[in-house]
Design a protein around this motif. Sequence first.
Motif, PDB file in Angstrom:
ATOM      1  N   LYS A 175      39.465  41.681  44.244  1.00  0.00           N
ATOM      2  CA  LYS A 175      38.975  40.602  43.380  1.00  0.00           C
ATOM      3  C   LYS A 175      39.433  39.234  43.911  1.00  0.00           C
ATOM      4  CE  LYS A 175      37.507  40.687  39.556  1.00  0.00           C
ATOM      5  NZ  LYS A 175      36.155  40.421  39.024  1.00  0.00           N
ATOM      6  N   GLN A 176      40.698  39.159  44.350  1.00  0.00           N
ATOM      7  CA  GLN A 176      41.219  37.889  44.859  1.00  0.00           C
ATOM      8  C   GLN A 176      40.500  37.484  46.150  1.00  0.00           C
ATOM      9  OE1 GLN A 176      43.200  35.796  43.437  1.00  0.00           O
ATOM     10  NE2 GLN A 176      43.577  34.376  45.109  1.00  0.00           N
TER      11      GLN A 176
ATOM     12  N   TRP B 251      50.649  45.421  36.690  1.00  0.00           N
ATOM     13  CA  TRP B 251      50.496  44.015  36.287  1.00  0.00           C
ATOM     14  C   TRP B 251      51.628  43.164  36.852  1.00  0.00           C
ATOM     15  CZ3 TRP B 251      53.730  40.670  33.764  1.00  0.00           C
ATOM     16  CH2 TRP B 251      53.171  39.435  33.410  1.00  0.00           C
TER      17      TRP B 251
ATOM     18  N   ASN C 269      51.019  40.351  39.636  1.00  0.00           N
ATOM     19  CA  ASN C 269      51.307  38.995  39.170  1.00  0.00           C
ATOM     20  C   ASN C 269      52.261  38.293  40.131  1.00  0.00           C
ATOM     21  OD1 ASN C 269      51.086  36.912  37.024  1.00  0.00           O
ATOM     22  ND2 ASN C 269      53.283  37.275  36.833  1.00  0.00           N
TER      23      ASN C 269
ATOM     24  N   LEU D 226      50.270  37.380  43.302  1.00  0.00           N
ATOM     25  CA  LEU D 226      49.357  36.257  43.096  1.00  0.00           C
ATOM     26  C   LEU D 226      50.075  34.915  43.067  1.00  0.00           C
ATOM     27  CD1 LEU D 226      46.922  37.783  40.443  1.00  0.00           C
ATOM     28  CD2 LEU D 226      46.349  37.138  42.786  1.00  0.00           C
ATOM     29  N   GLN D 227      51.408  34.941  42.915  1.00  0.00           N
ATOM     30  CA  GLN D 227      52.159  33.687  42.935  1.00  0.00           C
ATOM     31  C   GLN D 227      52.115  33.016  44.307  1.00  0.00           C
ATOM     32  OE1 GLN D 227      53.148  32.501  39.985  1.00  0.00           O
ATOM     33  NE2 GLN D 227      52.257  34.436  39.265  1.00  0.00           N
TER      34      GLN D 227
ATOM     35  N   LYS E 279      43.968  31.244  42.062  1.00  0.00           N
ATOM     36  CA  LYS E 279      43.955  32.707  41.964  1.00  0.00           C
ATOM     37  C   LYS E 279      43.168  33.177  40.754  1.00  0.00           C
ATOM     38  CE  LYS E 279      48.610  32.269  39.983  1.00  0.00           C
ATOM     39  NZ  LYS E 279      48.939  30.924  40.493  1.00  0.00           N
ATOM     40  N   ILE E 280      42.862  34.476  40.766  1.00  0.00           N
ATOM     41  CA  ILE E 280      42.167  35.081  39.633  1.00  0.00           C
ATOM     42  C   ILE E 280      43.140  35.262  38.469  1.00  0.00           C
ATOM     43  CG2 ILE E 280      40.527  36.320  41.096  1.00  0.00           C
ATOM     44  CD1 ILE E 280      42.241  38.851  40.633  1.00  0.00           C
ATOM     45  N   LYS E 281      42.594  35.481  37.293  1.00  0.00           N
ATOM     46  CA  LYS E 281      43.407  35.753  36.117  1.00  0.00           C
ATOM     47  C   LYS E 281      43.390  37.258  35.855  1.00  0.00           C
ATOM     48  CE  LYS E 281      43.978  34.491  31.258  1.00  0.00           C
ATOM     49  NZ  LYS E 281      43.403  33.714  30.116  1.00  0.00           N
ATOM     50  N   ILE E 282      44.555  37.848  35.729  1.00  0.00           N
ATOM     51  CA  ILE E 282      44.634  39.285  35.471  1.00  0.00           C
ATOM     52  C   ILE E 282      44.285  39.538  34.006  1.00  0.00           C
ATOM     53  CG2 ILE E 282      46.114  41.323  35.482  1.00  0.00           C
ATOM     54  CD1 ILE E 282      47.793  40.041  37.622  1.00  0.00           C
ATOM     55  N   GLN E 283      43.329  40.436  33.774  1.00  0.00           N
ATOM     56  CA  GLN E 283      42.880  40.735  32.418  1.00  0.00           C
ATOM     57  C   GLN E 283      43.037  42.230  32.122  1.00  0.00           C
ATOM     58  OE1 GLN E 283      38.927  38.993  32.924  1.00  0.00           O
ATOM     59  NE2 GLN E 283      39.519  37.280  31.593  1.00  0.00           N
ATOM     60  N   TRP E 284      43.116  42.547  30.837  1.00  0.00           N
ATOM     61  CA  TRP E 284      43.392  43.929  30.417  1.00  0.00           C
ATOM     62  C   TRP E 284      42.329  44.910  30.876  1.00  0.00           C
ATOM     63  CZ3 TRP E 284      39.888  46.649  27.560  1.00  0.00           C
ATOM     64  CH2 TRP E 284      38.894  45.919  26.912  1.00  0.00           C
TER      65      TRP E 284
END
Length: 798
Positions: A445-446, A743, A747, A750-751, A756-761
Motif C-alpha cells: 500500500k505504501q 500494527w 507503524n 512508517l515513521q 505515508k498511508i494511514k493504517i486502518q482497522w
Amino acid sequence: MIQNYFKIAFRSLAKSKGYSFINIIGLAAGMACTVLIFMVVRHETSYDKTLADGDRIYRVETENIKEKYTYPGTYTGMAQALRTDFPEAELVTPMLQTHGSTLAIPNADKRFRESVVFTDSNIFKLLDYQWIAGSAERALVQPNTMVITKSYALKYFGTEDVLGETIRIDNKQDLEITGVLEDQPVTTSFPFKMLVAISTLKTSNPDLDLNRWNGWSDNYQVFVRMKNGVSPGEIAKRFDSIVVKYMGKEALSEKRFKLNALSEIHYSSNLSGRTANVGLLKTLSFIGLLVLVIACFNFINLSTAQALKRAREVGIRKAIGSNRQSLILQFLAEAALVTFFALLLASLVSMLAIQPVADTLSIPLSLSDLLNLQTLLFMVGLSILTTLLAGLYPAFRLSAMSPIWAMKKSVVIRGNQWFSTRQGLVVAQFTVSLILISSAFLIKKQLNFFRNADLGFDKSAIITVGLPENRPEKLQALRNRLTSIAQIQDVSFSMNSVSSESNWMQGMEYRQGPSVTQIKTQMKMGDSHYLSTYGIQLLAGNALQDSDTANFKVLANEVFINRLGISRPLDALGVIVYYGDSKQFATIVGVVKNFHVNSLHQKIDPTLVQVVPNNFYQAGIKLKSPQPDRESIKAAITQVEKGWTAIFPGHVFEYGFLDETLAQAYQSEARTGKLIEASTFMAVLIACLGLFGLATFTAEQRTKEIGVRKVLGASVANITALLSKDFLKLILIAIIIASPIAWYIMNQWLQNFEFKIKIQWWMFALTGLLMTLISMLTVGFQSIKAALLNPVKSLRSE
C-alpha cells in the motif's frame, strides 16, 4: 546400534508417507529460506573485512549541528589540516569522485562515460592493491597521470600492457597511464576503476583552491589511518580546534567533525554507491529464524499428534527393557533422517532461487557462494539445530510415557494435554504468518502511495539527458534542435531533476530591521522553461526569464514564504532575501505551488528556483504525448541523440526517464516488500502444510464418531463444520494476537516517511479474512473427504 536407530527410523517414515512428506517439505522450505538469508547477510557483512590495518582506518565526516545530520563528505581543506595538526595521523588520503566524465582514446572511436576518482599516491598504502604494472611509489605523483584496473585496460586497449598510453578526459586533457591494478574484490567499498592524480584538478582549473573551508561535498571524502595505539575518541575531541583554527570560533555552534570506522561505511553513504541497510539485514535474519521455527513447529505438532499411534510401541519397548535414553535417541534419529532429506531438498531449492534473490537485492551472489565453505558449515550447523528444535520435544514427550499407561486403550483420554500444546503451536504459526501477510500488504500500500502521490509536478513522459557543457550558446543551439523534433513539447536546462536526493542547500536570511529570520533553503537551478517542462504551478507573479542571471530574481515555494511569516503568495512578491550573512540578495518575483524536491521520505523543504547557467548539468525533455508508446519513445530518443551529438561531438550520450529515476529512491522499500512477500508465501505454505496434516490426523482419529453421526442423520455440512470449528477458533485467536503486533511493527516502519498511508482497522480484518479462507480451504478438503466417507466403512474400520 546407531545403524539400527536409523533403520527403524527409515521404516517409521516409510510407514507414514503422508506425514513424512509434509514434514520434509515444511522443513526444506524453512531451511532453504534460512540458507538464502544467511548468504545475503554474510555477503553484506563481509565488506572491507580483509583490508590490512582496516581497524585503524577512519573516514572524516561533517555534522551539521542545526540539521542534526551527518554528511559523509567534508571540506577540501581537511586533508592538509590533518597532516599539519594531527601527528597521530599516519596516513591521510583524499578522494574526490566525479560522475559522467567522457573518457576516450585520442584519435579513436572508443568513448565511454565513466566515474573517475581523483586522489593521491597514499591510496595505494591505504588500500590493498595488487600491481600488474607500475608501482605505488611512482603512480599519481605527477599531475595528468592515472592508474586503471586490469578490466579497464582490456576495455580500452584490449591488453594489459598499457603503461605510457594516453586516455583523454572530457575532450580536454590527456592523462598518461602510469600503473595497472588487479580489480578489487566484489566486497569492497572502493571498487574504483580509474584513479587520477588529484593535482590534475589544478592544471585544468588554475583558480581551484584545494584547501577551501567554505563548502563541502559528499563526493569529496577524506580517509585517515591512525598510528598504532591511538584512540579515535581522543582524536575526535580535538576536532574543535580544527573548526576554530580554520573556520572561526563562531562555527563551533554549527559544525562538528567525526571519525567513522571503515567497518561502518558500507552501511552509510560511500563512494562505491553500494550500501546495506542494517535494519533490513536484522529483519531478514529474524524472518529467516521465524520461518525455520514455524517449520519445526510442524514437525513437533505432527510427531506428538501421532503419539497415540506409537503409544503401544513405546509401551512394548519399555516392557521388554528399553530405557528412556534409547527411546530419545530413536526419536532423534527419526528427526535427523527427516532433516537430512529436507536439507537435500533445501539445497536444490537454494540453487534454483539464488539468482532471483540476487537480482531482487542487486547482490552479486552465485552458485559458488552456496558451495562456499562457510555456507556449507552453516548448513551442517543448521541441520543439527533443526534436528534438535524439531526432535527434542517429541522425543522427551513420547519417551516419558509409562508402559502400563501407554498400553491401555483409554490412552486417548490423556491426549488432551498434547492437544493443548499443539493448539499453542498452531496459534504461534498463524500469528507469525498473519504478521507477515499484514506487513506485506501495508508495504504494498505504501509503495502504491509513492507511485500515485501528487508530487506537485508532472513526472510522466520526461527524458533526462546529461550536459557535458553549459555555455549559453551551446544550450540555446541544443534547445533549437530539440524543439524542432515533432514528438517534443518543451526542453528545460537545470542543475538536476526537479526532485532529487542530491541537492544544493543554502542558508538564506529575511531581514526586517534588527529581526533576522534564517531559513535553510534548497536551491533549484532552472531556466525559463523550468515550470512549463515539469508542470509546476505558478501561484503568483511571473516565471523566470533566461536573462535573470545578473539581477538575482527567484521563485519561492509556499513553504519558503510561510517561513517568512507570509501566507498570501501575492504578498511575497518583491520581498528581498539575503544569501546567508552576505550582502548579496535576491528578489522574489513569483511564488510556485509546493512540489516535492526530495523523495517522500522527507518533508518539503523551503525552496528557491534561480537561473544560474553555470550550474546547468541536465536537460529535461518533455514529450508531447503523456503516455507515448514504445515506438514513439524509441523514435524520439533517436532524434534526441542525433541532435545532442551534433552539439556535443566526442561525448557519450546517456539518457533516463524521470519517473524511473524517482522510483529508485524507493528501491530499499521495494526490495523489503518483495522479500517479505516471499517469506510470507513460505510461512503460509508451511503453516498450511502443518494444518493439513493435523486435519488429516483429526479426521482419522474421529472416523468412528463421524460414522455414528452420519448414521444418526448428520449432513456433510454438519460433519465439515464439526471438524473445522476447532481449527477456526485457533485462527481467530491468532488474528487477535497478530493484529496489534503487526500494527506496532508497521507503524514504526512508517515513521521513516514524512508522507505515508494511514493504517486502518479494515486492513487487518482483510488479511485475517484471507488467512481464514486459506486455512478453511486447507482444513475443509480433509473435512469434506471424511464427511463423504461411507459410514459402513467408517464403523467397520474400527
